[in-house]
Each structure stands twice: as C-alpha cells, then as structure tokens.
Design a protein around this motif. Structure first.
Motif, PDB file in Angstrom:
ATOM      1  N   PRO C 184      30.647  55.229  46.009  1.00 55.87           N
ATOM      2  CA  PRO C 184      31.384  54.172  45.323  1.00 55.87           C
ATOM      3  C   PRO C 184      31.969  54.730  44.039  1.00 55.87           C
ATOM      4  CG  PRO C 184      29.202  53.419  45.945  1.00 55.87           C
ATOM      5  CD  PRO C 184      29.251  54.890  46.241  1.00 55.87           C
ATOM      6  N   ARG C 185      33.237  54.486  43.836  1.00 53.78           N
ATOM      7  CA  ARG C 185      33.915  55.007  42.646  1.00 53.78           C
ATOM      8  C   ARG C 185      33.356  54.357  41.386  1.00 53.78           C
ATOM      9  NH1 ARG C 185      37.200  59.186  41.974  1.00 53.78           N
ATOM     10  NH2 ARG C 185      37.655  59.925  44.034  1.00 53.78           N
ATOM     11  N   ARG C 186      32.985  55.189  40.443  1.00 58.64           N
ATOM     12  CA  ARG C 186      32.489  54.625  39.195  1.00 58.64           C
ATOM     13  C   ARG C 186      33.637  54.427  38.223  1.00 58.64           C
ATOM     14  NH1 ARG C 186      27.852  53.885  40.251  1.00 58.64           N
ATOM     15  NH2 ARG C 186      26.297  55.354  41.012  1.00 58.64           N
ATOM     16  N   ASP C 187      34.667  53.766  38.675  1.00 58.39           N
ATOM     17  CA  ASP C 187      35.789  53.512  37.782  1.00 58.39           C
ATOM     18  C   ASP C 187      35.934  52.012  37.589  1.00 58.39           C
ATOM     19  OD1 ASP C 187      38.170  53.431  36.417  1.00 58.39           O
ATOM     20  OD2 ASP C 187      38.906  55.226  37.425  1.00 58.39           O
ATOM     21  N   PRO C 188      35.447  51.501  36.450  1.00 56.13           N
ATOM     22  CA  PRO C 188      35.452  50.044  36.271  1.00 56.13           C
ATOM     23  C   PRO C 188      36.848  49.434  36.359  1.00 56.13           C
ATOM     24  CG  PRO C 188      34.841  51.187  34.234  1.00 56.13           C
ATOM     25  CD  PRO C 188      34.863  52.209  35.308  1.00 56.13           C
ATOM     26  N   ALA C 189      37.847  50.149  35.839  1.00 55.51           N
ATOM     27  CA  ALA C 189      39.206  49.593  35.876  1.00 55.51           C
ATOM     28  C   ALA C 189      39.662  49.412  37.312  1.00 55.51           C
ATOM     29  CB  ALA C 189      40.167  50.518  35.126  1.00 55.51           C
ATOM     30  N   LEU C 190      39.364  50.421  38.144  1.00 54.00           N
ATOM     31  CA  LEU C 190      39.772  50.354  39.548  1.00 54.00           C
ATOM     32  C   LEU C 190      39.043  49.229  40.264  1.00 54.00           C
ATOM     33  CD1 LEU C 190      41.226  51.355  41.986  1.00 54.00           C
ATOM     34  CD2 LEU C 190      39.505  53.108  42.275  1.00 54.00           C
ATOM     35  N   ARG C 191      37.737  49.109  39.985  1.00 51.35           N
ATOM     36  CA  ARG C 191      36.952  48.041  40.619  1.00 51.35           C
ATOM     37  C   ARG C 191      37.537  46.682  40.291  1.00 51.35           C
ATOM     38  NH1 ARG C 191      31.900  49.619  42.750  1.00 51.35           N
ATOM     39  NH2 ARG C 191      31.303  47.460  43.020  1.00 51.35           N
ATOM     40  N   LEU C 192      37.867  46.493  39.008  1.00 49.97           N
ATOM     41  CA  LEU C 192      38.421  45.209  38.577  1.00 49.97           C
ATOM     42  C   LEU C 192      39.734  44.935  39.302  1.00 49.97           C
ATOM     43  CD1 LEU C 192      38.136  42.808  36.659  1.00 49.97           C
ATOM     44  CD2 LEU C 192      39.581  44.043  35.046  1.00 49.97           C
ATOM     45  N   ALA C 193      40.601  45.950  39.324  1.00 45.56           N
ATOM     46  CA  ALA C 193      41.907  45.767  39.975  1.00 45.56           C
ATOM     47  C   ALA C 193      41.720  45.446  41.457  1.00 45.56           C
ATOM     48  CB  ALA C 193      42.757  47.022  39.817  1.00 45.56           C
ATOM     49  N   ALA C 194      40.757  46.136  42.081  1.00 45.71           N
ATOM     50  CA  ALA C 194      40.553  45.932  43.511  1.00 45.71           C
ATOM     51  C   ALA C 194      39.913  44.584  43.797  1.00 45.71           C
ATOM     52  CB  ALA C 194      39.689  47.047  44.084  1.00 45.71           C
ATOM     53  N   GLN C 195      39.376  43.941  42.747  1.00 43.57           N
ATOM     54  CA  GLN C 195      38.854  42.596  42.958  1.00 43.57           C
ATOM     55  C   GLN C 195      39.923  41.537  42.714  1.00 43.57           C
ATOM     56  OE1 GLN C 195      35.573  43.156  40.373  1.00 43.57           O
ATOM     57  NE2 GLN C 195      34.077  43.229  42.013  1.00 43.57           N
ATOM     58  N   ILE C 196      40.860  41.825  41.796  1.00 43.28           N
ATOM     59  CA  ILE C 196      41.859  40.810  41.429  1.00 43.28           C
ATOM     60  C   ILE C 196      43.076  40.871  42.343  1.00 43.28           C
ATOM     61  CG2 ILE C 196      43.427  40.031  39.638  1.00 43.28           C
ATOM     62  CD1 ILE C 196      41.462  40.973  37.593  1.00 43.28           C
ATOM     63  N   PRO C 198      43.776  42.112  45.593  1.00 38.75           N
ATOM     64  CA  PRO C 198      43.828  41.719  47.003  1.00 38.75           C
ATOM     65  C   PRO C 198      44.019  40.230  47.277  1.00 38.75           C
ATOM     66  CG  PRO C 198      42.235  43.430  46.723  1.00 38.75           C
ATOM     67  CD  PRO C 198      42.691  43.061  45.340  1.00 38.75           C
ATOM     68  N   PRO C 199      43.323  39.305  46.583  1.00 36.00           N
ATOM     69  CA  PRO C 199      43.591  37.894  46.900  1.00 36.00           C
ATOM     70  C   PRO C 199      45.067  37.535  46.739  1.00 36.00           C
ATOM     71  CG  PRO C 199      41.663  38.093  45.510  1.00 36.00           C
ATOM     72  CD  PRO C 199      42.257  39.455  45.591  1.00 36.00           C
ATOM     73  N   ILE C 200      45.685  38.027  45.653  1.00 39.35           N
ATOM     74  CA  ILE C 200      47.106  37.751  45.450  1.00 39.35           C
ATOM     75  C   ILE C 200      47.908  38.394  46.575  1.00 39.35           C
ATOM     76  CG2 ILE C 200      49.009  37.933  43.826  1.00 39.35           C
ATOM     77  CD1 ILE C 200      46.947  38.428  41.624  1.00 39.35           C
ATOM     78  N   GLY C 201      47.545  39.639  46.901  1.00 38.12           N
ATOM     79  CA  GLY C 201      48.272  40.378  47.923  1.00 38.12           C
ATOM     80  C   GLY C 201      48.188  39.696  49.277  1.00 38.12           C
ATOM     81  N   VAL C 202      47.016  39.120  49.588  1.00 39.62           N
ATOM     82  CA  VAL C 202      46.866  38.443  50.878  1.00 39.62           C
ATOM     83  C   VAL C 202      47.804  37.244  50.941  1.00 39.62           C
ATOM     84  CG1 VAL C 202      45.294  37.047  52.257  1.00 39.62           C
ATOM     85  CG2 VAL C 202      44.528  39.226  51.321  1.00 39.62           C
ATOM     86  N   VAL C 203      47.890  36.503  49.825  1.00 43.49           N
ATOM     87  CA  VAL C 203      48.810  35.359  49.787  1.00 43.49           C
ATOM     88  C   VAL C 203      50.243  35.845  50.025  1.00 43.49           C
ATOM     89  CG1 VAL C 203      49.769  33.534  48.355  1.00 43.49           C
ATOM     90  CG2 VAL C 203      47.323  34.017  48.293  1.00 43.49           C
ATOM     91  N   ILE C 204      50.602  36.939  49.359  1.00 45.73           N
ATOM     92  CA  ILE C 204      51.961  37.456  49.511  1.00 45.73           C
ATOM     93  C   ILE C 204      52.210  37.901  50.949  1.00 45.73           C
ATOM     94  CG2 ILE C 204      53.526  39.307  48.824  1.00 45.73           C
ATOM     95  CD1 ILE C 204      52.294  39.164  46.053  1.00 45.73           C
ATOM     96  N   GLY C 205      51.213  38.560  51.535  1.00 45.99           N
ATOM     97  CA  GLY C 205      51.365  39.014  52.912  1.00 45.99           C
ATOM     98  C   GLY C 205      51.600  37.853  53.863  1.00 45.99           C
ATOM     99  N   VAL C 206      50.786  36.805  53.718  1.00 46.31           N
ATOM    100  CA  VAL C 206      50.940  35.638  54.586  1.00 46.31           C
ATOM    101  C   VAL C 206      52.298  34.986  54.338  1.00 46.31           C
ATOM    102  CG1 VAL C 206      50.045  33.347  55.113  1.00 46.31           C
ATOM    103  CG2 VAL C 206      48.473  35.249  54.776  1.00 46.31           C
ATOM    104  N   VAL C 225      51.305  44.691  54.080  1.00 43.79           N
ATOM    105  CA  VAL C 225      50.760  44.284  52.778  1.00 43.79           C
ATOM    106  C   VAL C 225      49.283  43.942  52.913  1.00 43.79           C
ATOM    107  CG1 VAL C 225      50.885  42.534  50.977  1.00 43.79           C
ATOM    108  CG2 VAL C 225      52.975  43.500  51.886  1.00 43.79           C
ATOM    109  N   LEU C 226      48.925  43.213  53.987  1.00 51.83           N
ATOM    110  CA  LEU C 226      47.519  42.870  54.199  1.00 51.83           C
ATOM    111  C   LEU C 226      46.684  44.140  54.332  1.00 51.83           C
ATOM    112  CD1 LEU C 226      47.707  39.907  56.750  1.00 51.83           C
ATOM    113  CD2 LEU C 226      47.369  39.825  54.293  1.00 51.83           C
TER     114      LEU C 226
END
Lengths: 99, 95, 313, 74
Positions: C184-196, C198-206, C225-226
C-alpha cells in the motif's frame, strides 16, 4: 486552406513518421509507440473523410466517426496485449541472466 | 446586462490566460525544481479558475455552470495531489 | 488568416511536434511523455474536426488509458529499455527508410488533397436510420443500430484481449490475483485523492453513457472513465482486483457481449434479422445493451490495465 | 488560447525528469482550458463533457506519472 487541408496533411505526415519509427526503432516499446502514431494518422484520414462528408445536419459523416471509435478501442486492446507480451519477455530474459 | 456579462467573460478569460502564460514562463525560467513547482501549481489553479469563472455566465443554464465548476474542482484536486507527489520525488532526487 | 485557421495550424503543428518527439526521444520515458501529449493535442484536433465523440474517446483511451499503460510498462522495464537503443540500424539504412516513408506521406497527402468532389457521404442515410432508433446522437445510432455487428465484434475483441493478456501469465500464477502485488502506497495525498476523485468520476462516467444517446458520449467513453477510477484506487493501494479464477469477474467481462448477442438473436425472431431491433422497443433495448456493454468494457479495461496475474492464488 | 497551446510545447522539452511531469500536468490543464474555450467559441456544449472527462483522466494520468518515475533510479 481549411481544416480539411491542414489535418489531411497532418494525417499523411503522421503515417509517414509512424512508419519510419516502426521500421527504424530496435526497442519493442518504441515500436509500439510508433505504431500507435501510425494508427493516429490513419484515424485522422478517416476523420478528414468524415468531415468532408458533413451533411444532413451533422458536423461530419457519422459512419467513419463510429469506425474511428471502434478503431481506437481495438488499437488500445492490441497495445495492451503487446505490452503484456513485452513485459513477460523482459521478465523471462531477466530470469535467464540471473541463473 | 448581457454586455456586462460579456465584458466580465472577456476580462476573466484574459486574466486566466495571463496566469497560465505566467505559470508556463515560471516553469521555463525558475532555477530549481521546487520553485518551478510553486509557479506551476499557482498558474494551474488560478488560471483555469479564472477561465471557468469567466465562462460561467455564458454557460446558459445552472447545470452547465455547475459542470464548469466541477471541471475546475477536479483539476484543483489533481493539481494538489500531484504537486505533493512531485515535491516528494524532487526531494528524493536531490538527496 | 482567420482565427480558427490559426488555431488549426497551431494544433496541427503541436500534434506533429509531439509525434516527432515521440519518435526521436532518446529515453523510453521521454517518448511516452511525448505520446501522452500527442493524444491530448490530437483530441483537441478531433474537436476542431467536429467529431466530439472521437475527441472523447481519444482523450479517454488514447491519452488516458494508453498513457497509464505505457508509463507502467516503462517503469517496470527500467534499465532494459536503455540497452536496446544501441542496436539501431545503420545511418544509410535509416536515411533510405526515411526517404521512402516521406514518399509515402507525400503520396498520401496528395491523394487526400485531391479526393473526388462532391465527397461521398453516408450522412443522409444515417440520418434516415437515426429516426428509427429514437436516439439523438448519430454516432451512437450508427454504433448500436446500423453497424451493430462492428460494435459487437469490438466488444468481443476486448474480451479476447483480456484472455490474451491473462495467457502470458507464468504457469504458477494462473488463476491468481492480476497485477503486481503492491505494498500500500504510503502517500497520504494520493490516498486522499483516490478517495475523493472516484465517486465524482463514477458520476461523470455514468453521465457520459447516459448522454451518449442524445449527445457525444457512450459506452466506450463512459466505461473508460469508470475503469480509470478503479485503477486510480488500485494505484493508491485502496482496492485489490479479484483473482482471475473468480467466476463473478468472468461473468462481468462477458456480460456485455452476451446481452448484445441475446438481444441480437431476439431480433432475428421478432424483427428483420440478427441484431435488428423490434420497432416498438428499439430505444429501451439499445439503452440496455449500452448499460451491459459499459460494465463489461469497464471491467475489461481494468483487467487490461492491471495486467496478467503475477502470484499464485 | 493560441499562447497556451504554443507555450506548452516549449515546456515539454524543458529541463528534466520531475519537471517533465509538471509539464505534463500543465499540459493537461492547458488542454482543459483550451477545450472549455473551444466549447464557448464553437457554441457546442458537448465539448464541456469532453473537458470534464479529460479533467478526471488528467488526474488519473498524472498520478500514474508520479508512480512511474520513482521506479527509475537515475
């Protein structure tokens, strides 16, 4: 001069450039890249044809457009397969030299 | 009213382009990686933000305007994340 | 010189510059950067050609997914890419090759400039057919109704590519978890981005799939995109793909083509032939096919990006 | 808009490694800006959707960039 002329010439240049890359590069990864450039040129040829066929209220002939989309996806599938093979070969080669 | 909106659009877009150009210049001219990064992230966020702000009155509908805002928010998120990661790599490279 | 002409010239010049860079760069990493840039400007060129559907696909597949795939490959190949640069062909041979490639380009350019007038076009035919599908986007109409066989085969190609990628796995790893086992990447910035993100991206994909019926967009763009969102979470170490031997996964991959074929067969009983839609249900059926295709495309793309299985199940 | 596209070009061949990623990042932003301006200029709202998906994928691609670089020891 209009966008058809400009991008038509660009398409031709890309095909030539991509082909040159495919033929002269020794590294497989670079060949894959060049091949994708060549593909981009071919898609642009279709795009120009689509643009010339604009009519019936559309910005371009939808049939070549649909074919480009199909082409891009298929090209991507082929690229992934090529990359997978390439990585596997590299892996095997490394194992061979280590032993 | 629409004249005012148009003037606002032109002004904001021009300002946005200015910041993008300034960021590009900074990326080219600044001496070390971290200050180049500094120039980039500012230009990124502010430049695109101003363009989005400028185009919002032209969007025609509330939904269209919100879409523009979403584009900006996403770009900001990506910019912030990647800024962090690049800084980390730059530090590792300099050691 | 009008403004649009200037923009077109600048775009064409940029595309060409990026392509030249990709071919001429010394290191593989640099070449890949050039290629991603190439995809990006090329998608702007598609917009200028009035083909927004293609621009979306190019941005998503050409620049986004291919870029990530190639970057991953350069990272994993590492030093091996350096060694192979040395055995380039001799200068004379390269010049000769360059000459003939240039000749081909000139010939092609000349042909393109002298295409017959008036340009042949299927647009009026497509327009006539579009009315029957009740869709607003001509390209989607062509993809899913008129030339449905092409699209079906394309979806099948993706499945075949997945099988192909899996089949290069080492024998011991067959049926295992695909992709490198990453800490698991110990990069907090990346973790945060990867949590915020995707939900937006899924909406855009749909959203892209949904508007695909009326405006530029569709199953391939939305699916990409999904897939990208899932891979982003994977790169941040938040999720892991299921093992290749998982039945659920396999069903997801083939769901799209299966639904497509099933509805196509239905058409041969209820309508004019294979892949023809019964007139009353055309639009709902097309939407159903698109939805199933989207899922399968997304799953297939994820599997293609992640790569063959590496570890035993 | 012209300045954006043209200016970005010089960036790509600019300094080295970590900088190259920044160039890519800026190129992504520039591309999004260009798409938005094209959407307004050509009066085609669908192009905003293209910008939207590009902004999601730019995030994705630049993360991949950042992950690809540390693997290479220079």
């Amino acid at each position: 001069m209009n966008e058809v002329t400009i991008f038509g010439l660009l398409a031709a240049a890309l095909v030539g450039l991509g082909l040159y890359g495919v033929l002269t590069h020794a590294a497989p990864l670079r060949r894959i890249l060049s091949f994708n450039l060549l593909g981009g040129g071919v898609f642009l040829v279709f795009g120009v044809v689509a643009r010339r066929g604009a009519g019936a209220g559309f910005d371009g002939d939808p049939v070549p457009q649909a074919i480009i989309i199909t082409g891009i996806v298929v090209a991507f599938a082929a690229t992934t397969l090529a990359i997978a093979l390439l990585l596997r070969i590299a892996e095997l080669r490394q194992d061979g030299t280590d032993d | 009213m629409s004249l005012l909106a148009d003037a606002f659009t032109v002004l904001a877009v021009l300002a946005g382009l200015f910041f993008l150009a300034a960021g590009t210049l900074g990326l080219l001219r600044f001496p070390d990686t971290l200050s180049r990064l500094h120039a980039l992230t500012k230009a990124d966020g502010l430049g695109l933000g101003l363009i989005v702000l400028g185009l919002m009155p032209q969007a025609g509908s509330l939904l269209g305007a919100l879409k523009l805002l979403l584009v900006w928010a996403l770009a900001m998120l990506a910019g912030a994340t990647v800024g962090q990661m690049i800084a980390r790599i730059a530090r590792r490279e300099s050691q | 010189m009008s403004a649009t002409l200037l923009i077109d010239l600048a775009l064409a010049f940029s595309v060409l510059a990026a392509a030249l860079w990709t071919v001429a760069a010394r290191r593989a990493f640099e070449a890949v950067v050039g290629f991603v840039a190439f995809g990006l400007v090329l998608s702007l060129a598609w917009v200028r050609l009035g083909t927004v559907d293609v621009a979306l696909t190019e941005a998503a597949v050409g620049a986004g997914a291919s870029g990530v795939l190639l970057l991953g490959a350069t990272a994993r190949l590492g030093a091996q890419t350096l060694a192979e640069v040395r055995d380039q062909p001799a200068m004379a041979l390269r010049i000769a090759t360059g000459f003939f490639c240039a000749l081909l380009a000139v010939a092609l350019g000349w042909t393109l400039l002298n295409l017959g007038d008036p340009a042949p076009s299927l647009a009026p035919l497509a327009a006539a057919n579009l009315a029957a599908t009740e869709l607003g986007n001509p390209v989607s109409g062509v993809l899913l109704a008129w030339r449905a066989l092409d699209t079906l085969l394309e979806a099948v190609v993706l499945v075949l590519a997945v099988i192909g990628v899996w089949s290069v796995a080492p024998d011991g790893a067959w049926g295992g978890i695909p992709g490198d086992i990453q800490p698991p990447r110990r990069d907090p910035a990346l973790r945060l981005a990867a949590q915020i993100i995707p939900p937006i991206g899924v909406v855009i994909g749909v959203h892209l799939v949904w508007t695909g019926a009326e405006a530029p967009g569709g199953a391939f763009q939305g699916g990409t995109v999904l897939a990208a969102m899932w891979v982003l979470a994977w790169m941040a170490g938040l999720v892991r793909p299921p093992a290749v031997s998982s039945r659920r996964l396999r069903v997801w991959v083939i769901l799209g083509p299966i639904v497509f074929i099933a509805i196509g067969l239905l058409g041969s009983f209820l309508a004019d032939g294979f892949l023809a839609y019964p007139a009353a249900f055309t639009k709902p059926l097309i939407l159903l096919v698109e939805a199933a295709l989207t899922f399968s495309i997304a799953v297939a793309l994820v599997l293609l990006l992640v790569g063959p299985p590496k570890a035993a199940p | 808009m012209l300045t954006v596209v043209a200016g970005l070009w010089r960036v790509l061949r600019g300094p080295t490694d970590a900088d190259r990623m920044m160039a890519a990042q800026l190129l992504g932003t520039g591309g999004i800006a260009a798409l938005l301006l094209l959407a307004a200029g050509m009066g085609n709202g669908a192009i905003v959707d293209a910008a939207l998906s590009l902004s999601v994928l730019a995030a994705f691609a630049s993360v991949a960039f950042a992950l690809a670089v540390p693997g290479r020891r220079r």
